[in-house]
Enzyme design. Structure first.
Site, PDB file in Angstrom:
ATOM      1  CG  ASN A   1      -0.187   0.183   2.508  1.00  0.00           C
ATOM      2  OD1 ASN A   1       0.943  -0.262   2.681  1.00  0.00           O
ATOM      3  ND2 ASN A   1      -0.819   0.872   3.434  1.00  0.00           N
TER       4      ASN A   1
ATOM      5  CB  CYS B   1       2.403   4.285   4.296  1.00  0.00           C
ATOM      6  SG  CYS B   1       1.732   5.941   4.079  1.00  0.00           S
TER       7      CYS B   1
ATOM      8  CD  GLU C   1       0.876   0.770   6.191  1.00  0.00           C
ATOM      9  OE1 GLU C   1      -0.333   1.043   6.140  1.00  0.00           O
ATOM     10  OE2 GLU C   1       1.734   1.407   5.578  1.00  0.00           O
TER      11      GLU C   1
END
Length: 830
Positions: free
Chosen positions: A283, A285, A287
């Site tokens: 995704n 960011c 994580e």
């Protein structure tokens, strides 16, 4: 809302900070067609709780059962012990009903696939989600396209198309779309990809990360060459030196914070559901690794809510005893600290949160049918935390300590274990996720498992503001700072933990807070403090406990991330902060440490590395810029191509569309010389800091101006840029500067800034006053130009982190792989 005072009368409002309330009003509370708020904070939590609890009707629960479950969900959220990701808070129980924050979409090597994915991206962004892509399957640039007898433009070119599509779509009226672009290290276009954000005006809707393989890292360490492979036919096209490519990644990350790194082989090796397919992307960011067409629902537990009584309460706190404990060996003193954490209460919240997030999967309205199918096959959830820095402060533990690492492992290990037990329980009742057979959970002896994964540490940029907690597992960003609000006030925001302990110790003073605001911390030693503010022992304790992201050496950032990663199914969102003075070698050491500590990915940010640069000429370090707006361009631009300059009396009049009549007069703007000098004036406006660069001709008269405010592509920036172009045209055309000033000064908008004689009515007013100031000071102005050559010009850097695209403020922090505004709560990743 029938009564506009309902929001203020909501009993929950006392639990929220002013900033938290601002964020809720702007982005979360339901509004009517006129934009008026129509629900209270407690109403929002009731809406979400009721909607999500209704999923239990699918599993034989009665209406009475649902009422009880609704109350349990409401209690966890309204107490701020647990909050789901932003789309769930915004959309549950409302027409959109899209509840997921993160998605991954596939991109195959065909025009049909590329534009099908762009269409699906638009649907996801419109519904409030973020998207991740791997561009690794696209053939490299200049590769043959047999169907058209042409050549491919390559992955980076298509990323620009995705970026433009994202810019055009406003996400549900709350935020613009966020993307993650990933390319494998062995793709032939990898060098272009690594450098693709060197120009900070491009790909602004993308985070980018390089997918690094185990083979590549081995060759970096051995300083060997490695192959680049064309994904169209899997043929080796050339070899590059692994160490040199790795050094380029480091250089770009040092200069702009990107690209990040994901260790793609490690992610797939640790994938608990290998049967579901190969993971190629994450995704936005980083994580949440996901297979193609998969989504994930995230939520975070506020750790600071699970301290058994506060040691820092007045009359109980003894900093001398606290200092003694800090000198004990971590393994000896650890039980003392763990006993202060209410693990029974934490267990209840973990189990309720897993129940909640599993229900979200059933209640979700998926924007694409394929996403629904894949999500239901794996039923991934990601439960994480926020408020870790707050928790350490309450316990009296330094963030950069072995003790903090051990506490991290104990807490996350507990959350991970309890989340698995609850998922197993749900699996026994509701059935395991369809891909359970063949998963690691089956192999590890679980009788059932409702969810393919249960833990993720995600960014909590906005929900941590709502919860009044520190972001994720990040350290504090600041102990005290100036916050600019839209009613032209500058407020001093002091970290609540810091303020409370100063008051408990009887040492709180405005002088001390002013010192912290100016210095960013308590100084490097006791001698830095003004006299008589603290005694040495108090200073020693406070300076060890109250440290900010820039007080912590990068290795501690990485080690703490690794401590949490050890007990997290997916990945950990965190930013390793560096001071502006950091060297490239420092970045490299962190990347290697991340690899050695078994992280799945790493993101760095060197303070000030994303500064905008204003230029006063056509070339900067060999990169050409537009002489009017300063934007980077591929080739030199002649001023004639922007401003029509009449060379003879029969030239074409662009306005009239026909030739000028013989003898008719026309103003001819002066040509721009190759070298020109100027200054930059900073002015604070209601939209944030405005930087006006004024360049002078050979006679010392204003010749042109450039303006910069806010985010590239934003409304404020476009308005000030257009004003700058027109003022520059007028100046070069001989219009009297004082007349221009008179036209600009006094123009008003609805967000002025300042008081009395210092008031700035609008951005146009600020530009006029900057011009006026330059005239007043021009007589004594001295500009030093050392070693100036005709092929280069001076540049003026804007210090700081840019301006918030929502409020225009300059209090932006980079953490957890995203940007958060401390003035209004805006976050580019939710």
């Amino acid at each position: 809302m029938k009564d506009k005072n309902d929001l203020l009368n909501d009993p929950l409002i006392k639990s929220f900070s002013e900033n938290g309330i601002t964020v809720l009003k702007k982005r979360y509370l339901a509004k009517d067609e006129k934009g008026e708020i129509i629900e209270t904070i407690s109403g929002m939590f009731k809406r979400v709780s009721k909607n999500i609890s209704e999923a239990d009707l699918n599993y034989g629960k009665t209406k009475k059962d649902i009422d009880k479950i609704t109350e349990e969900f409401y209690e966890e959220m309204s107490s701020l012990r647990f909050l789901p990701n932003s789309p769930t808070l915004m959309n549950a129980g409302r027409p959109l009903q899209q509840l997921s924050a993160c998605f991954v979409l596939p991109i195959e090597d065909s025009m049909e696939s590329i534009f099908e994915t762009i269409k699906n991206t638009a649907l996801i962004h419109q519904s409030g989600g973020g998207t991740g892509f791997s561009f690794s399957n696209l053939r490299p640039k200049n590769d043959t396209v047999h169907s058209t007898k042409g050549v491919s433009s390559g992955p980076v070119s298509f990323m620009q198309v995705f970026n433009s599509a994202t810019e055009a779509i406003k996400q549900g009226g709350t935020r613009r779309g966020a993307n993650m672009g990933i390319l494998r290290i062995d793709h032939p276009d990898i060098l272009d990809f690594i450098s693709s954000k060197k120009d900070t005006s491009k790909l602004n809707n993308f985070n980018i990360s390089v997918a690094i393989t185990e083979d590549f890292m081995g060759r970096v360490i051995k300083n060997e060459d490695y192959p680049l492979i064309n994904p169209r036919n899997n043929e080796i096209v050339k070899h590059l030196n692994a160490k040199e490519v790795f050094d380029l990644i480091v250089e770009m990350a040092w200069s702009s914070g990107e690209p990040g790194i994901i260790f793609i082989d490690r992610i797939n090796k640790l994938n608990p559901i290998p049967k579901a397919g190969k993971i190629e992307a994450t995704n936005p960011c980083g994580e949440q690794p996901l297979v193609a067409y998969e989504s994930c629902n995230l939520g975070s537990i506020n750790l600071r809510k699970f301290i058994k009584g506060d040691e820092n309460k007045k009359g109980k706190f003894n900093y001398k005893e606290a200092l003694k404990r800090l000198n004990e060996k971590p393994e000896v003193i650890l039980p003392y600290y763990l006993d202060i954490i209410d693990f029974e209460a934490l267990k209840k919240t973990v189990r309720t949160a897993v129940h909640f997030l599993d229900n979200v999967i059933d209640k979700n309205h998926y924007p694409i049918e394929k996403i629904k199918q894949m999500t239901l096959s794996n039923r991934k959830i990601g439960l994480g935390i926020m408020g870790y820095a707050d928790t350490l402060i309450k316990l009296g533990i330094p963030y950069n300590s072995d003790l903090a690492l051990k506490v991290a492992e104990k807490i996350m290990g507990f959350i991970d274990k309890e989340s698995k037990l609850k998922s197993e329980e749900l699996g026994m009742i509701r059935g395991s996720f369809p891909n359970f057979k063949g998963s690691v959970w089956k192999e590890k002896g679980y009788k059932a498992m409702r969810n393919g994964t249960t833990t993720t540490i995600a960014p909590t940029g906005t929900i941590s503001i709502i919860a009044g907690a520190s972001s994720g597992i990040e350290p504090l960003f600041a102990l005290a700072y100036e916050r600019h609000v839209l009613d032209n006030q500058t407020l001093i925001e002091t970290d609540k933990n810091f303020k409370n302990i100063l008051e408990d110790l009887g040492v709180y003073s405005n002088e001390l807070i002013d010192f912290v605001v100016k210095n960013g911390n308590l100084g490097h030693s006791y001698k830095d403090l003004p006299p008589n503010l603290l005694n040495p022992e108090t200073y020693e304790y406070l300076s060890r406990i109250f440290i900010t992201s820039h007080d912590i050496t990068p290795k501690w950032h990485v080690m703490l991330q690794a401590a949490f990663q050890k007990y997290t199914d997916n990945a950990v969102s965190k930013t390793v902060n560096f001071p502006n003075s950091a060297k490239k070698e420092d970045i490299k050491e962190v990347y290697l440490l991340a690899y050695n500590l078994n992280l799945k990915g790493i993101t760095v940010y060197r303070d000030g590395s994303r500064e905008q640069v204003l230029t006063t000429g056509p070339s900067v370090n060999g990169k050409y810029r537009c002489p009017v707006c300063g934007s980077p361009v591929q080739e030199p631009i002649d001023i004639k191509s922007i401003v029509p300059i009449v060379e003879n009396k029969s030239a074409v009049d662009n306005n009239a569309g026909k030739e000028k009549k013989e003898g008719e007069k026309r103003i001819e703007p002066r040509k721009r010389p190759d070298i020109i000098h100027g200054v930059t004036i900073k002015t604070i406006t209601g939209c944030g800091p405005l930087y006006v660069t004024i360049n002078y001709d050979e006679n010392g008269r204003p010749f042109e101006i450039f303006n910069s405010i806010g985010k590239s592509g934003g409304c404020a920036q476009s308005q000030t840029e257009s004003t700058g172009r027109m003022v520059s045209l007028a100046l070069r055309s001989g219009i009297d500067t004082e007349e221009i000033i008179n036209q600009l000064k006094g123009i008003r908008c609805n967000i002025p800034h300042g008081f009395g004689d210092n008031i700035i009515y609008s951005c146009a007013d600020a530009i006029g006053k900057a011009l006026e100031k330059s005239l007043l000071e021009n007589g004594s102005l001295k500009i030093s130009h050392k070693n100036l050559q005709s092929s280069h010009t001076d540049t003026y850097k804007i210090q700081g982190r840019g301006a918030c695209p929502m409020c225009g403020g300059s209090n932006l922090k980079h953490a957890e792989g995203c940007t958060v505004c401390l003035d209004c709560g805006y976050s580019d990743c939710g």
